[in-house]
Write a protein that holds these residues in place. Structure first.
Motif, PDB file in Angstrom:
ATOM      1  N   ALA A 275      37.452 -15.759 -32.697  1.00 60.66           N
ATOM      2  CA  ALA A 275      37.417 -16.517 -31.453  1.00 60.66           C
ATOM      3  C   ALA A 275      38.798 -16.591 -30.812  1.00 60.66           C
ATOM      4  O   ALA A 275      38.949 -16.453 -29.586  1.00 60.66           O
ATOM      5  N   PHE A 276      39.826 -16.795 -31.654  1.00 61.14           N
ATOM      6  CA  PHE A 276      41.192 -16.855 -31.132  1.00 61.14           C
ATOM      7  C   PHE A 276      41.593 -15.509 -30.523  1.00 61.14           C
ATOM      8  O   PHE A 276      42.147 -15.451 -29.417  1.00 61.14           O
ATOM      9  N   ALA A 277      41.321 -14.430 -31.244  1.00 60.77           N
ATOM     10  CA  ALA A 277      41.690 -13.103 -30.749  1.00 60.77           C
ATOM     11  C   ALA A 277      40.974 -12.795 -29.432  1.00 60.77           C
ATOM     12  O   ALA A 277      41.573 -12.229 -28.498  1.00 60.77           O
ATOM     13  N   ALA A 278      39.707 -13.178 -29.333  1.00 63.38           N
ATOM     14  CA  ALA A 278      38.938 -12.899 -28.108  1.00 63.38           C
ATOM     15  C   ALA A 278      39.426 -13.723 -26.931  1.00 63.38           C
ATOM     16  O   ALA A 278      39.209 -13.340 -25.774  1.00 63.38           O
ATOM     17  N   SER A 279      40.096 -14.852 -27.216  1.00 64.14           N
ATOM     18  CA  SER A 279      40.551 -15.729 -26.135  1.00 64.14           C
ATOM     19  C   SER A 279      41.833 -15.249 -25.478  1.00 64.14           C
ATOM     20  O   SER A 279      42.215 -15.758 -24.417  1.00 64.14           O
ATOM     21  N   LEU A 280      42.509 -14.304 -26.097  1.00 64.35           N
ATOM     22  CA  LEU A 280      43.807 -13.869 -25.587  1.00 64.35           C
ATOM     23  C   LEU A 280      43.653 -12.916 -24.409  1.00 64.35           C
ATOM     24  O   LEU A 280      42.757 -12.065 -24.388  1.00 64.35           O
ATOM     25  N   TYR A 281      44.533 -13.085 -23.436  1.00 70.23           N
ATOM     26  CA  TYR A 281      44.519 -12.207 -22.265  1.00 70.23           C
ATOM     27  C   TYR A 281      45.973 -11.871 -21.914  1.00 70.23           C
ATOM     28  O   TYR A 281      46.833 -12.740 -21.914  1.00 70.23           O
ATOM     29  N   PRO A 282      46.219 -10.592 -21.633  1.00 65.84           N
ATOM     30  CA  PRO A 282      45.298  -9.445 -21.630  1.00 65.84           C
ATOM     31  C   PRO A 282      44.741  -9.163 -23.026  1.00 65.84           C
ATOM     32  O   PRO A 282      45.363  -9.551 -24.022  1.00 65.84           O
TER      33      PRO A 282
ATOM     34  N   LYS B  17      43.776  -7.342 -26.537  1.00 67.44           N
ATOM     35  CA  LYS B  17      44.587  -6.525 -27.429  1.00 67.44           C
ATOM     36  C   LYS B  17      44.072  -5.088 -27.498  1.00 67.44           C
ATOM     37  O   LYS B  17      42.883  -4.822 -27.287  1.00 67.44           O
ATOM     38  N   ALA B  18      45.000  -4.176 -27.822  1.00 68.50           N
ATOM     39  CA  ALA B  18      44.600  -2.774 -27.995  1.00 68.50           C
ATOM     40  C   ALA B  18      43.730  -2.626 -29.232  1.00 68.50           C
ATOM     41  O   ALA B  18      42.864  -1.749 -29.297  1.00 68.50           O
ATOM     42  N   ALA B  19      43.960  -3.474 -30.232  1.00 62.73           N
ATOM     43  CA  ALA B  19      43.152  -3.430 -31.451  1.00 62.73           C
ATOM     44  C   ALA B  19      43.197  -4.795 -32.118  1.00 62.73           C
ATOM     45  O   ALA B  19      44.210  -5.502 -32.062  1.00 62.73           O
ATOM     46  N   ILE B  20      42.087  -5.165 -32.742  1.00 64.82           N
ATOM     47  CA  ILE B  20      41.975  -6.395 -33.522  1.00 64.82           C
ATOM     48  C   ILE B  20      41.353  -6.007 -34.857  1.00 64.82           C
ATOM     49  O   ILE B  20      40.355  -5.273 -34.895  1.00 64.82           O
ATOM     50  N   GLY B  21      41.956  -6.451 -35.955  1.00 66.11           N
ATOM     51  CA  GLY B  21      41.432  -6.026 -37.248  1.00 66.11           C
ATOM     52  C   GLY B  21      41.689  -7.026 -38.346  1.00 66.11           C
ATOM     53  O   GLY B  21      42.237  -8.104 -38.131  1.00 66.11           O
ATOM     54  N   ARG B  22      41.253  -6.669 -39.550  1.00 61.40           N
ATOM     55  CA  ARG B  22      41.480  -7.445 -40.754  1.00 61.40           C
ATOM     56  C   ARG B  22      42.098  -6.529 -41.799  1.00 61.40           C
ATOM     57  O   ARG B  22      41.945  -5.304 -41.738  1.00 61.40           O
ATOM     58  N   CYS B  23      42.749  -7.127 -42.780  1.00 60.21           N
ATOM     59  CA  CYS B  23      43.259  -6.310 -43.884  1.00 60.21           C
ATOM     60  C   CYS B  23      43.307  -7.116 -45.162  1.00 60.21           C
ATOM     61  O   CYS B  23      43.342  -8.350 -45.152  1.00 60.21           O
ATOM     62  N   VAL B  24      43.279  -6.402 -46.269  1.00 65.51           N
ATOM     63  CA  VAL B  24      43.382  -6.973 -47.610  1.00 65.51           C
ATOM     64  C   VAL B  24      44.581  -6.324 -48.290  1.00 65.51           C
ATOM     65  O   VAL B  24      44.764  -5.102 -48.205  1.00 65.51           O
ATOM     66  N   ASP B  25      45.405  -7.129 -48.946  1.00 65.12           N
ATOM     67  CA  ASP B  25      46.601  -6.629 -49.637  1.00 65.12           C
ATOM     68  C   ASP B  25      47.488  -5.797 -48.731  1.00 65.12           C
ATOM     69  O   ASP B  25      48.091  -4.803 -49.165  1.00 65.12           O
ATOM     70  N   GLY B  26      47.560  -6.159 -47.462  1.00 65.37           N
ATOM     71  CA  GLY B  26      48.483  -5.509 -46.534  1.00 65.37           C
ATOM     72  C   GLY B  26      48.096  -4.119 -46.076  1.00 65.37           C
ATOM     73  O   GLY B  26      48.918  -3.425 -45.466  1.00 65.37           O
ATOM     74  N   ALA B  27      46.861  -3.686 -46.332  1.00 66.11           N
ATOM     75  CA  ALA B  27      46.459  -2.314 -45.997  1.00 66.11           C
ATOM     76  C   ALA B  27      46.107  -2.211 -44.509  1.00 66.11           C
ATOM     77  O   ALA B  27      44.945  -2.325 -44.114  1.00 66.11           O
ATOM     78  N   LEU B  28      47.120  -1.982 -43.675  1.00 69.50           N
ATOM     79  CA  LEU B  28      46.904  -1.795 -42.251  1.00 69.50           C
ATOM     80  C   LEU B  28      46.353  -0.404 -41.978  1.00 69.50           C
ATOM     81  O   LEU B  28      46.569   0.536 -42.750  1.00 69.50           O
ATOM     82  N   ASP B  29      45.675  -0.258 -40.865  1.00 74.26           N
ATOM     83  CA  ASP B  29      45.180   1.053 -40.443  1.00 74.26           C
ATOM     84  C   ASP B  29      46.367   1.847 -39.902  1.00 74.26           C
ATOM     85  O   ASP B  29      46.987   1.452 -38.914  1.00 74.26           O
ATOM     86  N   PRO B  30      46.736   2.971 -40.529  1.00 76.55           N
ATOM     87  CA  PRO B  30      47.901   3.731 -40.048  1.00 76.55           C
ATOM     88  C   PRO B  30      47.726   4.260 -38.626  1.00 76.55           C
ATOM     89  O   PRO B  30      48.717   4.568 -37.959  1.00 76.55           O
ATOM     90  N   ALA B  31      46.489   4.327 -38.144  1.00 78.15           N
ATOM     91  CA  ALA B  31      46.267   4.772 -36.764  1.00 78.15           C
ATOM     92  C   ALA B  31      46.892   3.808 -35.766  1.00 78.15           C
ATOM     93  O   ALA B  31      47.226   4.200 -34.631  1.00 78.15           O
ATOM     94  N   TRP B  32      47.069   2.550 -36.159  1.00 78.11           N
ATOM     95  CA  TRP B  32      47.683   1.573 -35.255  1.00 78.11           C
ATOM     96  C   TRP B  32      49.129   1.943 -34.932  1.00 78.11           C
ATOM     97  O   TRP B  32      49.659   1.536 -33.900  1.00 78.11           O
ATOM     98  N   LEU B  33      49.774   2.712 -35.809  1.00 78.28           N
ATOM     99  CA  LEU B  33      51.153   3.116 -35.562  1.00 78.28           C
ATOM    100  C   LEU B  33      51.275   4.057 -34.365  1.00 78.28           C
ATOM    101  O   LEU B  33      52.355   4.194 -33.786  1.00 78.28           O
ATOM    102  N   GLU B  34      50.192   4.701 -34.018  1.00 78.93           N
ATOM    103  CA  GLU B  34      50.238   5.675 -32.912  1.00 78.93           C
ATOM    104  C   GLU B  34      49.841   5.072 -31.572  1.00 78.93           C
ATOM    105  O   GLU B  34      49.899   5.753 -30.547  1.00 78.93           O
TER     106      GLU B  34
END
Length: 340
Positions: free
Chosen positions: A169-176, A178-195
């Motif tokens: 709900a918080f993420a959806a309330s932000l404007y403009p 976001k380019a991406a919204i996600g979750r992670c466990v043990d710090g495993a970010l999606d490396p595609a976000w780096l691009e």
């Protein structure tokens, strides 16, 4: 060609260091990566963590935030890092107490912009903290989330369904949006976000709310490295309503892992740990060096580390709720192995 630069932001305990360590797993063997790490305190725990990783160039800026006190140090060290190490990619971990806007201003200034390609700013947020009304009203919290291009809920494995719903709900309330919204466990970010590109600059200039903006650092300011020691050393730093106190111990000293775990598990629960929000340590035990990573209210996370220099620990408390630092230092000393 401009070097891709990635800001990994988030409040204390959001999981920035763990996330960057996981991102290093995606480094191609032929690439040189560099990390600039900013610890609010003077001891430099995160620099020790990253310095234990082979093939990574690390620059530490301790004793203040990159957006204000540490800005002059970053201005001096960053061109030298780019010139000497020629990294293919640069990751920056600002202090969890720092406002990222001033740092973005510095990275996009004319003298650096032609050499750096600022990519999507990634903000890490522990969704369990969204139930805290004081946090949600915090200017720093709101500024970090607003500036981010990517918003990530960390510790998703231990967050409740209600926590994750609040995050969505918080993420959806932000404007403009976001380019991406996600979750992670043990710090495993999606490396595609780096691009992903950053939207910084599309809506006009960014102004840091810190008094003085990018003013010159004081005469006694951030240091890039700490000398070897043969006796315990205590270092302190205070600004922006927080007080950091840290200790360094000789590399030959050995500590009891179980006693350290019990100490870090008790943040803000009982003296001498009352008032402490955050604690980190890299300490030698009988069989290895261990990273102790703790936030008040959570169990301390422990993992082995290939660090082979001094032992060090640091704690952060609100300025008006400081613990008895002398007693805490004594508690750390009590964790030293009796056989040492």
């Amino acid at each position: 060609m401009p070097i891709p630069v990635h800001l990994i932001t988030g409040l204390l305990g959001s999981g920035k260091t763990t996330a960057i360590l996981r991102l290093l797993d995606y480094r191609p063997a032929a690439e040189r990566w560099a990390i600039v790490v900013n610890d609010f305190g003077e001891v430099g725990i995160d620099g020790a963590v990253f310095g234990a990783v082979d093939g990574i160039s690390v620059r530490e800026i301790n004793g203040g935030c990159l957006c204000c006190v540490g800005a002059m140090a970053l201005r001096a060290s960053l061109p030298r890092l780019l010139r000497e190490q020629r990294p293919d990619r640069l990751l920056i971990e600002p202090s969890g107490l720092g406002h990222p806007a001033g740092l973005v201003d510095l990275l996009t200034a004319a003298n650096l912009a032609e050499h750096l390609d600022l990519r999507a700013i990634i903000n890490l947020l522990d969704p369990r903290r969204l139930a805290d009304a004081r946090l949600c009203a915090s200017e720093l919290f709101r500024a970090q989330a607003a500036l981010a291009d990517v918003l990530v809920a960390t510790h998703a494995d231990v967050a409740s369904a209600a926590d994750l719903e609040r995050f969505a709900a918080f993420a959806a309330s932000l404007y403009p949006p976001k380019a991406a919204i996600g979750r992670c466990v043990d710090g495993a970010l999606d490396p595609a976000w780096l691009e992903l590109p950053t939207a910084v600059g599309e809506g006009g200039p960014i102004i840091s709310p810190h008094a003085g903006g990018l003013a010159a650092a004081p005469a006694v300011g951030p240091r890039f490295a700490l000398p070897a020691i043969d006796a315990p050393q205590r270092l302190e730093h205070a600004s922006d309503g927080r007080h950091a106190c840290g200790w360094r111990f000789p590399a030959s000293w050995v500590f009891e892992a179980g006693a350290l775990k019990q100490l870090f598990d008790r943040l803000d629960c009982e003296p001498p740990l009352l008032g402490i929000e955050r604690g980190k340590g890299v300490l030698r035990v009988a069989w290895d060096r261990l990273l102790f990573n703790a936030v008040a209210g959570d169990a301390c996370r422990v993992q082995p580390l290939a660090w082979r220099r001094d032992s060090r620990a640091e704690f952060i408390a609100r300025e008006q709720a400081q613990p008895d630092w002398d007693a805490l230092g004594a508690a750390l000393l009590a964790c030293r192995s009796p056989a040492d």
